[in-house]
Design an enzyme around this catalytic site. Structure first.
Site, PDB file in Angstrom:
ATOM      1  N   TYR A 209      -9.765   5.593   6.426  1.00  0.00           N
ATOM      2  CA  TYR A 209      -9.996   6.017   7.806  1.00  0.00           C
ATOM      3  C   TYR A 209     -11.032   7.134   7.746  1.00  0.00           C
ATOM      4  O   TYR A 209     -10.801   8.142   7.077  1.00  0.00           O
ATOM      5  CB  TYR A 209      -8.720   6.573   8.432  1.00  0.00           C
TER       6      TYR A 209
ATOM      7  N   PRO B 105      -5.344   1.217  18.221  1.00  0.00           N
ATOM      8  CA  PRO B 105      -5.010   0.670  16.901  1.00  0.00           C
ATOM      9  C   PRO B 105      -5.030   1.686  15.757  1.00  0.00           C
ATOM     10  O   PRO B 105      -4.670   1.336  14.631  1.00  0.00           O
ATOM     11  CB  PRO B 105      -6.078  -0.411  16.694  1.00  0.00           C
TER      12      PRO B 105
ATOM     13  N   LYS C  14       0.095   0.664  14.868  1.00  0.00           N
ATOM     14  CA  LYS C  14       1.463   0.655  15.393  1.00  0.00           C
ATOM     15  C   LYS C  14       1.767  -0.463  16.395  1.00  0.00           C
ATOM     16  O   LYS C  14       2.935  -0.658  16.756  1.00  0.00           O
ATOM     17  CB  LYS C  14       1.772   2.013  16.068  1.00  0.00           C
TER      18      LYS C  14
ATOM     19  N   TYR D 273       3.478   6.802   9.574  1.00  0.00           N
ATOM     20  CA  TYR D 273       2.654   5.640   9.236  1.00  0.00           C
ATOM     21  C   TYR D 273       3.505   4.507   8.660  1.00  0.00           C
ATOM     22  O   TYR D 273       3.312   3.339   9.000  1.00  0.00           O
ATOM     23  CB  TYR D 273       1.541   6.033   8.245  1.00  0.00           C
TER      24      TYR D 273
ATOM     25  N   HIS E 275       0.851  -1.196   0.000  1.00  0.00           N
ATOM     26  CA  HIS E 275       0.000   0.000   0.000  1.00  0.00           C
ATOM     27  C   HIS E 275       0.881   1.239   0.000  1.00  0.00           C
ATOM     28  O   HIS E 275       1.654   1.460   0.919  1.00  0.00           O
ATOM     29  CB  HIS E 275      -0.923   0.000   1.231  1.00  0.00           C
TER      30      HIS E 275
HETATM   31  P1  RFL Z   1       0.402 -10.836  22.058  1.00  0.00           P
HETATM   32  O1  RFL Z   1       0.018 -10.960  20.622  1.00  0.00           O
HETATM   33  O2  RFL Z   1      -0.621 -10.420  23.014  1.00  0.00           O
HETATM   34  O3  RFL Z   1       1.023 -12.233  22.492  1.00  0.00           O
HETATM   35  C1  RFL Z   1       1.328 -12.525  23.833  1.00  0.00           C
HETATM   36  C2  RFL Z   1       1.292 -14.021  23.994  1.00  0.00           C
HETATM   37  O4  RFL Z   1       1.657 -14.355  25.333  1.00  0.00           O
HETATM   38  C3  RFL Z   1       0.761 -15.335  25.845  1.00  0.00           C
HETATM   39  N1  RFL Z   1       0.736 -15.210  27.303  1.00  0.00           N
HETATM   40  C4  RFL Z   1       1.404 -16.045  28.123  1.00  0.00           C
HETATM   41  N2  RFL Z   1       2.156 -17.121  27.878  1.00  0.00           N
HETATM   42  C5  RFL Z   1       2.683 -17.769  28.950  1.00  0.00           C
HETATM   43  N3  RFL Z   1       2.464 -17.390  30.226  1.00  0.00           N
HETATM   44  C6  RFL Z   1       1.719 -16.306  30.520  1.00  0.00           C
HETATM   45  N4  RFL Z   1       1.491 -15.933  31.774  1.00  0.00           N
HETATM   46  C7  RFL Z   1       1.133 -15.590  29.445  1.00  0.00           C
HETATM   47  N5  RFL Z   1       0.350 -14.490  29.350  1.00  0.00           N
HETATM   48  C8  RFL Z   1       0.125 -14.282  28.062  1.00  0.00           C
HETATM   49  C9  RFL Z   1      -0.570 -15.022  25.162  1.00  0.00           C
HETATM   50  O5  RFL Z   1      -1.431 -16.151  25.132  1.00  0.00           O
HETATM   51  C10 RFL Z   1      -0.105 -14.586  23.786  1.00  0.00           C
HETATM   52  O6  RFL Z   1      -0.057 -15.660  22.862  1.00  0.00           O
HETATM   53  O7  RFL Z   1       1.633  -9.809  22.220  1.00  0.00           O
HETATM   54  P2  RFL Z   1       2.860  -9.521  21.256  1.00  0.00           P
HETATM   55  O8  RFL Z   1       3.482 -10.791  20.761  1.00  0.00           O
HETATM   56  O9  RFL Z   1       3.688  -8.500  21.933  1.00  0.00           O
HETATM   57  O10 RFL Z   1       2.189  -8.875  19.940  1.00  0.00           O
HETATM   58  C11 RFL Z   1       1.556  -7.627  20.007  1.00  0.00           C
HETATM   59  C12 RFL Z   1       0.428  -7.537  18.962  1.00  0.00           C
HETATM   60  O11 RFL Z   1      -0.403  -8.676  19.100  1.00  0.00           O
HETATM   61  C13 RFL Z   1      -0.395  -6.253  19.105  1.00  0.00           C
HETATM   62  O12 RFL Z   1       0.445  -5.147  19.353  1.00  0.00           O
HETATM   63  C14 RFL Z   1      -1.210  -5.935  17.832  1.00  0.00           C
HETATM   64  O13 RFL Z   1      -2.140  -6.943  17.560  1.00  0.00           O
HETATM   65  C15 RFL Z   1      -1.939  -4.598  17.974  1.00  0.00           C
HETATM   66  N6  RFL Z   1      -2.782  -4.302  16.808  1.00  0.00           N
HETATM   67  C16 RFL Z   1      -2.236  -3.805  15.643  1.00  0.00           C
HETATM   68  N7  RFL Z   1      -0.907  -3.631  15.539  1.00  0.00           N
HETATM   69  C17 RFL Z   1      -0.356  -3.200  14.362  1.00  0.00           C
HETATM   70  O14 RFL Z   1       0.881  -3.038  14.289  1.00  0.00           O
HETATM   71  N8  RFL Z   1      -1.133  -2.941  13.248  1.00  0.00           N
HETATM   72  C18 RFL Z   1      -2.475  -3.101  13.266  1.00  0.00           C
HETATM   73  O15 RFL Z   1      -3.106  -2.931  12.232  1.00  0.00           O
HETATM   74  C19 RFL Z   1      -3.090  -3.517  14.510  1.00  0.00           C
HETATM   75  N9  RFL Z   1      -4.415  -3.694  14.591  1.00  0.00           N
HETATM   76  C20 RFL Z   1      -4.168  -4.510  16.884  1.00  0.00           C
HETATM   77  C21 RFL Z   1      -4.962  -4.193  15.747  1.00  0.00           C
HETATM   78  C22 RFL Z   1      -4.762  -5.027  18.041  1.00  0.00           C
HETATM   79  C23 RFL Z   1      -6.124  -5.224  18.078  1.00  0.00           C
HETATM   80  N10 RFL Z   1      -6.665  -5.780  19.265  1.00  0.00           N
HETATM   81  C24 RFL Z   1      -7.688  -6.721  19.311  1.00  0.00           C
HETATM   82  C25 RFL Z   1      -6.004  -5.515  20.524  1.00  0.00           C
HETATM   83  C26 RFL Z   1      -6.317  -4.372  15.764  1.00  0.00           C
HETATM   84  C27 RFL Z   1      -6.926  -4.870  16.941  1.00  0.00           C
HETATM   85  C28 RFL Z   1      -8.417  -5.006  16.892  1.00  0.00           C
HETATM   86  C1  PHB Z   2      -6.647  -3.920  10.526  1.00  0.00           C
HETATM   87  O1  PHB Z   2      -6.717  -4.228   9.318  1.00  0.00           O
HETATM   88  O2  PHB Z   2      -6.951  -4.717  11.417  1.00  0.00           O
HETATM   89  C2  PHB Z   2      -6.194  -2.564  10.894  1.00  0.00           C
HETATM   90  C3  PHB Z   2      -5.680  -1.728   9.920  1.00  0.00           C
HETATM   91  C4  PHB Z   2      -5.269  -0.437  10.267  1.00  0.00           C
HETATM   92  C5  PHB Z   2      -5.373  -0.022  11.569  1.00  0.00           C
HETATM   93  C6  PHB Z   2      -5.863  -0.871  12.540  1.00  0.00           C
HETATM   94  C7  PHB Z   2      -6.276  -2.158  12.204  1.00  0.00           C
HETATM   95  O3  PHB Z   2      -4.988   1.240  11.893  1.00  0.00           O
END
Ligand code: RFL
Ligand code: PHB
Length: 389
Positions: A200, A292, A296, A384, A72
């Site tokens: 957005y 989100p 980031k 971004y 993108h």
């Molecule tokens: P995670 O993915 O939460 O993984 C942590 C893992 O640790 C396990 N765990 C344990 N294991 C052993 N013992 C314990 N006591 C434990 N406690 C927990 C868990 O089961 C899990 O498997 O953290 P990590 O690896 O640091 O990754 C971070 C990302 O997952 C997170 O920052 C992103 O998903 C955030 N996020 C987005 N980030 C982006 O860069 N671009 C995006 O477009 C974006 N969109 C989003 C998002 C997060 C969202 N939600 C639901 C929070 C969109 C959404 C909706």
């Molecule tokens: C997504 O596709 O889940 C997504 C994309 C952009 C964002 C947050 C989430 O800023």
């Protein structure tokens, strides 16, 4: 059991670190509380910065990402009846890649398994001991049996609700937090994305985002009250509300279908300092959370991994601890900039229940400025696509 690096958490941060270390001959064990299928069932990030993409290549797991990810070069911003585009390629000479976190995680699991990497699933009661000594160890139970792993270093990649951050004494830790007064209701549907770029949208009814995973898988979000539950939103109600919040011509071409996932995520900004205590290091959501809006979260986790990976290689190859000693400072310098960007973009695009007429005028002026100023768009584009490591 003994290993060089004990990694708590088998999400993207923990798996990426384990895989990168493996490629340099450094041994690690990953402890994961859930199962592989559970981790892969969480629908989260979709947008990867160039730095993340480079790390996946360095980890030797980029084959599918390079083949299937969507480049993108820009994004669309809509407000009222206006839409403008921020051109990342022109303004920041870079792009982002749309490739879901689920796929990233699947590729990393496959690579770790193919290499015989040690991942222990379904661990319970993980506790970290002696992080401030020269001989740290981690205890846990799996299938009712107590286990102990001795390691040179322990890395907390266990997300926001993990145990690692809490293992740093409260007297050492400083936490900064902002909770936003709304959430994001997201759905995944097997329909073609409404546009080839992300949209957005700031509407008077609240924020909306049109995103995607691939040519037949769309991801949409709408701002909702925190008191709502996913069950209270039928698919039809979601689509109706989304259409009201996006430009008319976009709504007219939106293809709707049944949701295959529906969830609500709260929005939070959070940083815990320092990110290192003795022989314990924190990475990713274990140390910081962003709303989100700027995509980031996963990307900031990846920059932590970049700094820690290089510091560990420096230590195991040259016996040099400078990188490890400076890890927290370097990681936090970049984390705070991602926090600022996500906070700014959240403020720009959401309706705040408590906002007065003045706040609304400020938001509108900021949007108009962004629409008309190339300098403002460059600032957004640079952030971004991801600030340099
Ligand atoms: P995670 O993915 O939460 O993984 C942590 C893992 O640790 C396990 N765990 C344990 N294991 C052993 N013992 C314990 N006591 C434990 N406690 C927990 C868990 O089961 C899990 O498997 O953290 P990590 O690896 O640091 O990754 C971070 C990302 O997952 C997170 O920052 C992103 O998903 C955030 N996020 C987005 N980030 C982006 O860069 N671009 C995006 O477009 C974006 N969109 C989003 C998002 C997060 C969202 N939600 C639901 C929070 C969109 C959404 C909706
Ligand atoms: C997504 O596709 O889940 C997504 C994309 C952009 C964002 C947050 C989430 O800023």
């Amino acid at each position: 059991m003994r290993t060089q690096v004990c990694i708590i958490g088998g999400g993207p941060s923990g798996l990426l670190l384990s895989q990168l270390l493996h490629r340099k001959g450094i041994d690690s064990v990953v402890l994961e509380r859930k199962t592989r299928d559970y981790v892969l069932g969480r629908i989260r990030a979709g947008v990867l910065e160039r730095g993340f993409v480079e790390l996946m290549r360095e980890a030797g797991v980029s084959q599918r990402m390079d083949a299937e990810g969507y480049v993108h070069d820009g994004t669309l911003i809509a407000y009222d009846d206006r839409t403008f585009r921020v051109d990342f390629a022109k303004l920041a000479q870079a792009s982002v890649l749309v490739y879901g976190q689920t796929e990233v995680t699947r590729d990393l699991y496959d690579a770790r398994e193919a290499a015989g990497g040690k991942i222990v699933f379904n661990v319970e009661g993980v506790s970290i001991h002696g992080a401030d000594s020269d001989a740290p160890y981690v205890e846990y139970t799996v299938a009712g049996t107590g286990e102990r792993i001795e390691a040179d270093y322990v890395v907390g990649c266990d997300g926001f609700h993990g145990v690692s951050r809490q293992s740093i004494p409260a007297s050492v830790r400083r936490e900064y937090e902002k909770v936003y007064p709304f959430g994001w209701l997201g759905i995944l549907s097997e329909t073609p994305p409404v546009d080839h770029e992300l949209i957005y949208a700031n509407s008077s009814r609240g924020f909306a985002l049109c995103s995607m995973r691939n040519a037949n898988l769309s991801r949409y979000y709408i701002q909702c009250p925190l008191s709502d539950s996913p069950e209270s939103w039928s698919d039809a109600a979601f689509w109706d509300e989304l259409k009201r919040r996006i430009p008319e011509e976009t709504a007219a071409k939106l293809i709707t279908g049944p949701s295959i996932e529906k969830s609500i995520a709260p929005l939070r900004s959070f940083v815990s300092e320092p990110m290192r205590w003795g022989r314990l290091f924190l990475c990713g959501d274990a140390a910081h959370i962003v709303p989100p809006t700027g995509a980031k979260g996963l990307n900031t986790a990846a920059s932590d991994i970049h700094y820690l990976y290089h510091a560990m290689v420096q230590f195991y190859r040259d016996g040099e601890v400078e990188g490890l000693d400076r890890y927290s400072e370097k990681a936090l310098a970049r984390v705070w900039k991602a926090e600022r960007f996500s906070w700014w973009m959240s403020n720009l695009l959401h309706q705040y229940p408590e906002a007065g007429a003045f706040d609304q005028k400020m938001q509108r002026a900021e949007l108009e400025f962004l629409e008309t100023s190339e300098a403002a768009q460059r600032v957004m584009a640079e952030n971004y696509v991801g600030l340099p490591y």
